[in-house]
Motif scaffolding. Structure first.
Motif, mmCIF file in Angstrom:
data_model
loop_
_atom_site.group_PDB
_atom_site.id
_atom_site.type_symbol
_atom_site.label_atom_id
_atom_site.label_comp_id
_atom_site.label_asym_id
_atom_site.label_seq_id
_atom_site.Cartn_x
_atom_site.Cartn_y
_atom_site.Cartn_z
ATOM 1 N N LEU A 35 0.865 -1.184 0.000
ATOM 2 C CA LEU A 35 0.000 0.000 0.000
ATOM 3 C C LEU A 35 0.902 1.234 0.000
ATOM 4 O O LEU A 35 1.036 1.944 1.000
ATOM 5 C CB LEU A 35 -0.916 -0.022 1.224
ATOM 6 C CG LEU A 35 -1.960 -1.143 1.214
ATOM 7 C CD1 LEU A 35 -2.517 -1.400 2.612
ATOM 8 C CD2 LEU A 35 -3.085 -0.809 0.241
ATOM 9 N N VAL A 36 1.524 1.484 -1.129
ATOM 10 C CA VAL A 36 2.587 2.486 -1.210
ATOM 11 C C VAL A 36 2.082 3.904 -1.002
ATOM 12 O O VAL A 36 2.879 4.801 -0.700
ATOM 13 C CB VAL A 36 3.333 2.377 -2.561
ATOM 14 C CG1 VAL A 36 4.034 1.033 -2.677
ATOM 15 C CG2 VAL A 36 2.373 2.561 -3.741
ATOM 16 N N GLN B 158 -0.448 1.586 7.357
ATOM 17 C CA GLN B 158 0.021 0.230 7.105
ATOM 18 C C GLN B 158 0.099 -0.560 8.411
ATOM 19 O O GLN B 158 -0.322 -1.718 8.468
ATOM 20 C CB GLN B 158 1.392 0.267 6.429
ATOM 21 C CG GLN B 158 1.394 0.899 5.048
ATOM 22 C CD GLN B 158 2.788 1.034 4.468
ATOM 23 O OE1 GLN B 158 3.784 0.761 5.134
ATOM 24 N NE2 GLN B 158 2.870 1.470 3.224
ATOM 25 N N ASP B 159 0.626 0.091 9.456
ATOM 26 C CA ASP B 159 0.755 -0.576 10.759
ATOM 27 C C ASP B 159 -0.613 -0.896 11.352
ATOM 28 O O ASP B 159 -0.795 -1.956 11.977
ATOM 29 C CB ASP B 159 1.551 0.298 11.735
ATOM 30 C CG ASP B 159 3.018 0.427 11.356
ATOM 31 O OD1 ASP B 159 3.491 -0.401 10.543
ATOM 32 O OD2 ASP B 159 3.675 1.354 11.859
ATOM 33 N N THR B 160 -1.572 0.011 11.158
ATOM 34 C CA THR B 160 -2.923 -0.227 11.675
ATOM 35 C C THR B 160 -3.525 -1.479 11.057
ATOM 36 O O THR B 160 -4.067 -2.341 11.756
ATOM 37 C CB THR B 160 -3.839 0.978 11.382
ATOM 38 O OG1 THR B 160 -3.373 2.111 12.108
ATOM 39 C CG2 THR B 160 -5.284 0.684 11.772
ATOM 40 N N PHE C 29 -4.581 6.207 6.106
ATOM 41 C CA PHE C 29 -4.864 5.541 4.839
ATOM 42 C C PHE C 29 -4.478 6.451 3.676
ATOM 43 O O PHE C 29 -3.800 7.450 3.864
ATOM 44 C CB PHE C 29 -6.326 5.120 4.778
ATOM 45 C CG PHE C 29 -6.666 3.992 5.736
ATOM 46 C CD1 PHE C 29 -5.660 3.227 6.313
ATOM 47 C CD2 PHE C 29 -7.976 3.707 6.078
ATOM 48 C CE1 PHE C 29 -5.948 2.194 7.198
ATOM 49 C CE2 PHE C 29 -8.283 2.674 6.966
ATOM 50 C CZ PHE C 29 -7.267 1.922 7.520
ATOM 51 N N SER C 30 -4.881 6.102 2.481
ATOM 52 C CA SER C 30 -4.373 6.704 1.256
ATOM 53 C C SER C 30 -4.138 8.207 1.360
ATOM 54 O O SER C 30 -5.013 8.961 1.775
ATOM 55 C CB SER C 30 -5.320 6.428 0.092
ATOM 56 O OG SER C 30 -4.802 6.979 -1.098
ATOM 57 N N GLN C 31 -2.917 8.604 0.981
ATOM 58 C CA GLN C 31 -2.555 10.020 1.022
ATOM 59 C C GLN C 31 -2.817 10.725 -0.313
ATOM 60 O O GLN C 31 -2.458 11.883 -0.482
ATOM 61 C CB GLN C 31 -1.075 10.153 1.395
ATOM 62 C CG GLN C 31 -0.722 9.487 2.717
ATOM 63 C CD GLN C 31 -1.564 10.000 3.883
ATOM 64 O OE1 GLN C 31 -1.482 11.171 4.226
ATOM 65 N NE2 GLN C 31 -2.374 9.141 4.479
ATOM 66 N N LEU C 32 -3.410 10.010 -1.255
ATOM 67 C CA LEU C 32 -3.779 10.640 -2.525
ATOM 68 C C LEU C 32 -4.857 11.685 -2.267
ATOM 69 O O LEU C 32 -5.775 11.468 -1.475
ATOM 70 C CB LEU C 32 -4.285 9.582 -3.510
ATOM 71 C CG LEU C 32 -3.267 8.517 -3.933
ATOM 72 C CD1 LEU C 32 -3.922 7.507 -4.857
ATOM 73 C CD2 LEU C 32 -2.063 9.147 -4.608
ATOM 74 N N GLN C 33 -4.765 12.825 -2.944
ATOM 75 C CA GLN C 33 -5.646 13.947 -2.661
ATOM 76 C C GLN C 33 -7.122 13.588 -2.852
ATOM 77 O O GLN C 33 -7.981 14.018 -2.075
ATOM 78 C CB GLN C 33 -5.281 15.125 -3.566
ATOM 79 C CG GLN C 33 -5.949 16.423 -3.156
ATOM 80 C CD GLN C 33 -5.595 16.852 -1.736
ATOM 81 O OE1 GLN C 33 -4.449 16.756 -1.328
ATOM 82 N NE2 GLN C 33 -6.596 17.274 -0.973
#
Length: 248
Positions: free
Chosen positions: A86-87, A94-96, A147-151
């Motif tokens: 999950l880049v 990821q740790d969660t 979670f996802s850092q995509l805007q």
């Protein structure tokens, strides 16, 4: 109870136990998983696509371990997802997800599928429940921040939270994984990997539709190929993992 009646009852009990054990063994055989690490390979619902020679295949296939299946008893398993894949997630996210794998429940079943190779026309679904608990709004916000850092994804999370009128809302959090065996040897499809958050009402009941849905499977798939890759079409809905064997 007379001796004869007791013996008869014991025989009936023994026969029932043997029948149940036999059914369990048959069920275990039908739903058995090949344990091991499963790496992504280019396919359409586990049907190999793209170049097939080892050299050509290796040149275009990302070296990504998707998941690992580990035996946990005679008929039980647990799954370890490669959260490093999950880049676009923060390390906290990821740790969660990895921490949720400590206690998980496994079930299996079958359903008809036109894509199955099995004689009965069924696909075997292996379901892993990683999380099923009630959380508060603060916990939900902290979780989503990882979670996802995509805007586009962060914008979706933000709009849902800002539009919430009840700051004391409680949520049922459900994270699960489904692996599907279509009958191909040493291959399993990562059908879904999601976290759903259902807002509870005053009686503590959850609706059918989640307040927020996070598709971790989609996040993994989207990073496997560039958008203009001819192989990106095969990762649109699912991906297949092939069991790693020494020497391959």
């Amino acid at each position: 109870m007379q001796i004869g009646s007791a013996v008869t009852a014991f025989k009936q009990f023994t026969s029932r136990v043997l029948l149940l054990a036999t059914c369990a063994m048959l069920s275990n055989t039908a739903f058995a998983i090949e344990a091991g690490q499963y790496y992504y390979f280019i396919s359409d619902k586990c049907v190999a696509k793209g170049p097939q020679t080892p050299e050509e295949r290796g040149a275009v296939t990302p070296d990504v371990m998707l998941f690992e299946v580990v035996p946990a008893g005679i008929s039980d398993y647990y799954v370890n997802m490669n959260t490093n894949a999950l880049v676009h997630y923060a390390e906290e996210g990821q740790d969660t997800l990895s921490s949720l794998e400590a206690e998980q429940a496994y079930t299996a079943g079958k359903a008809p599928s036109k894509d199955s190779l099995r004689k009965d026309g069924n696909a075997i679904h292996h379901d892993f429940m990683l999380q099923r608990e009630a959380i508060d709004l603060k916990t939900l916000i902290n979780t989503l921040n990882g979670f996802s850092q995509l805007q586009s994804d962060k914008g979706y999370f933000f709009k849902k939270i800002v539009g919430l009128s009840n700051p004391n809302a409680k949520f049922k959090a459900i994270t699960r994984v489904r692996l599907t065996d279509m009958g191909y040897e040493n291959r399993m499809m990562l059908t879904s990997y999601t976290s759903d958050y259902f807002m509870l009402d005053g009686q503590g009941k959850a609706p059918d539709t989640p307040f927020i849905k996070v598709d971790h499977g989609s996040a993994i798939r989207s990073s496997l190929h560039e958008a203009n890759s001819p192989y990106a079409i095969f990762t649109r809905n699912t991906v297949c993992g092939e069991k790693w064997e020494p020497g391959n």
